[in-house]
Design a protein around this motif. Structure first.
Motif, PDB file in Angstrom:
ATOM      1  N   PHE A 179       0.828  -1.266   0.146  1.00 28.11           N
ATOM      2  CA  PHE A 179      -0.216   0.069  -0.154  1.00 28.11           C
ATOM      3  C   PHE A 179       0.969   1.298  -0.070  1.00 28.11           C
ATOM      4  O   PHE A 179       1.547   1.396   0.850  1.00 28.11           O
ATOM      5  N   SER A 180       0.806   2.214  -1.022  1.00 31.19           N
ATOM      6  CA  SER A 180       1.714   3.154  -1.219  1.00 31.19           C
ATOM      7  C   SER A 180       1.425   4.432  -0.178  1.00 31.19           C
ATOM      8  O   SER A 180       2.518   5.070  -0.046  1.00 31.19           O
ATOM      9  N   VAL A 181       0.510   4.275   0.544  1.00 32.16           N
ATOM     10  CA  VAL A 181       0.257   5.183   1.497  1.00 32.16           C
ATOM     11  C   VAL A 181       1.229   5.134   2.657  1.00 32.16           C
ATOM     12  O   VAL A 181       1.756   6.121   3.308  1.00 32.16           O
ATOM     13  N   ASN A 192      -1.569  -8.957   1.816  1.00 28.78           N
ATOM     14  CA  ASN A 192      -0.812  -7.833   1.376  1.00 28.78           C
ATOM     15  C   ASN A 192      -1.521  -6.929   0.107  1.00 28.78           C
ATOM     16  O   ASN A 192      -2.474  -7.782  -0.882  1.00 28.78           O
ATOM     17  N   ASN A 193      -2.062  -5.737   0.116  1.00 29.66           N
ATOM     18  CA  ASN A 193      -2.538  -4.996  -0.867  1.00 29.66           C
ATOM     19  C   ASN A 193      -1.457  -4.124  -1.807  1.00 29.66           C
ATOM     20  O   ASN A 193      -0.675  -3.350  -1.356  1.00 29.66           O
ATOM     21  N   PRO A 194      -1.184  -4.545  -3.034  1.00 27.10           N
ATOM     22  CA  PRO A 194      -2.448  -5.008  -3.916  1.00 27.10           C
ATOM     23  C   PRO A 194      -2.218  -6.456  -4.323  1.00 27.10           C
ATOM     24  O   PRO A 194      -2.768  -7.109  -5.276  1.00 27.10           O
ATOM     25  N   THR A 195      -1.018  -7.158  -3.730  1.00 25.29           N
ATOM     26  CA  THR A 195      -0.762  -8.647  -4.280  1.00 25.29           C
ATOM     27  C   THR A 195      -1.830  -9.606  -3.705  1.00 25.29           C
ATOM     28  O   THR A 195      -1.689 -10.708  -4.512  1.00 25.29           O
ATOM     29  N   LEU A 244      -4.828  -9.954  -7.976  1.00 28.20           N
ATOM     30  CA  LEU A 244      -3.744  -9.019  -8.866  1.00 28.20           C
ATOM     31  C   LEU A 244      -3.508  -9.891 -10.064  1.00 28.20           C
ATOM     32  O   LEU A 244      -3.514 -11.206  -9.863  1.00 28.20           O
ATOM     33  N   LEU A 245      -3.540  -9.411 -11.175  1.00 28.46           N
ATOM     34  CA  LEU A 245      -3.374 -10.251 -12.692  1.00 28.46           C
ATOM     35  C   LEU A 245      -2.170  -9.490 -13.226  1.00 28.46           C
ATOM     36  O   LEU A 245      -2.064  -8.293 -13.230  1.00 28.46           O
TER      37      LEU A 245
END
Length: 363
Positions: free
Chosen positions: A111-113, A159-162, A298-299
């Motif tokens: 998460f980039s935040v 985990n976001n985004p995986t 995720l793709l």
């Protein structure tokens, strides 16, 4: 007109967080629950809201809600803190454990935040990237924390985004290897059926973040909470904004949390749909999906940015990570209703097979 002095130097070059929320027929980009709160619960919410005095400040710490969450988790009130969504609590983490001369350990892609909050608080960021299949490089992380100098880190599980869970034994080893504060972000734990909650008693440096936004269909209300040691929670209280959780949000969250068991069938349905979407993705040539324990997948697909445009041309909004570091040519799709998932799979197959028209912007 007079000019204005420059903003704080750490803002230079930073881009605001942009969820890219666009009009669409199928919203599959934000990991929301595709189902709104059911009618009977909404009716109870409306009756409760009528009794909320709007002219009075809310309980600063939302103690009634804290009590409910504490009881459900076998904790005391002072081991729980609620916030204006998980986002407020993530920023509070950077305020309380970061700052000049302090260091955050990041595990990208995630998460980039997390990184943005560190940079906003002038916290140094050390990256230990994940492996090529997006698993945590456990040996590298343990080696780095063993060197010292890390003040806090966040392990997102799933985990976001995986999408994949962190290994429980790894987190235990991590907690024992460092005195850094380790936040385990469990925003999606209702879909993974896995939590680090049993380890709170043994590890003072563990704090767990959760949210009402996903499983409980309250993304529009903004309510998150953390579980941790009472002394750790007190440090969060020192930096949080006063009255950050309004009275309406507190009232809504209390009603929903009291009915949390009624959300279980919907959670199970999302898990079942996740398996069906993954199976459908495996049948589309050139598409690789990654294991997910959350409510999204995720793709990887060649020309993902163009594929995104084609999907959006069909009214289907997914999240485009194709230009993000470590996530080149990746898209993330939230699990929607069966009808939305079918529409997504059909449109993706057509896009990959060249049966979707190119958007006018690309022709």
């Amino acid at each position: 007109m007079r000019s204005v002095c420059e903003a704080a130097p750490q803002l230079a070059g930073m881009q605001p967080y942009d969820p890219k929320y666009l009009p669409a027929e199928a919203f599959l980009s934000a990991n929301e629950n595709p189902h709104d709160v059911e009618t009977e619960i909404r009716r109870e919410i409306m009756n409760t809201m009528r009794r909320v005095p709007l002219n009075r400040y809310p309980d600063p710490l939302a103690n009634d809600l804290r009590d409910m969450i504490a009881e459900a988790n076998g904790l005391d009130r002072d081991q729980v803190l609620v916030g204006n969504g998980g986002d407020e609590l993530l920023f509070d983490l950077a305020l309380a454990w970061g700052g000049p001369g302090r260091t955050f350990l990041n595990l990208p892609p995630t998460f980039s935040v997390y990184e943005s909050n560190a940079r906003l608080t002038n916290t140094a960021v050390v990256d230990v990237p994940r492996t090529s299949d997006y698993r945590i490089d456990e040996e590298a992380v343990l080696e780095r924390v063993g060197q010292g100098g890390i003040d806090y880190l966040i392990v997102t599980s799933p985990n976001n985004p995986t999408g994949e869970l962190a290994d429980e034994l790894f987190i235990v080893n991590l907690l024992e290897a460092t005195d850094a504060l380790v936040m385990v972000d469990e925003a999606y734990f209702e879909f993974s059926r896995s939590t680090m909650r049993p380890y709170l008693q043994q590890h003072k440096n563990l704090v767990i973040l959760r949210t009402f936004s996903k499983a409980f269909s309250l993304a529009g209300v903004r309510m998150g909470y953390i579980l941790g040691d009472a002394e750790v929670i007190r440090e969060f209280v020192k930096v949080r904004q006063p009255y950050s959780v309004d009275a309406i949000s507190q009232a809504v969250a209390q009603v929903v949390y009291s009915h949390r068991a009624s959300f279980e069938p919907g959670i199970r349905a999302i898990i079942e749909e996740r398996a069906r979407v993954v199976d459908g993705l495996k049948r589309i040539p050139g598409v690789r999906s990654y294991p997910s324990d959350a409510n999204y997948v995720l793709l990887h697909v060649e020309n993902a940015a163009i594929i995104w445009e084609m999907l959006y041309g069909r009214g289907i909004l997914v999240r485009d990570f194709s230009r993000a570091p470590y996530l080149e040519n990746c898209l993330r799709v939230s699990i929607g209703t069966p009808e939305e998932n079918d529409a997504f799979l059909r449109a993706l197959r057509d896009a990959v097979m060249g049966k979707c028209d190119l958007p006018s912007s690309l022709t």
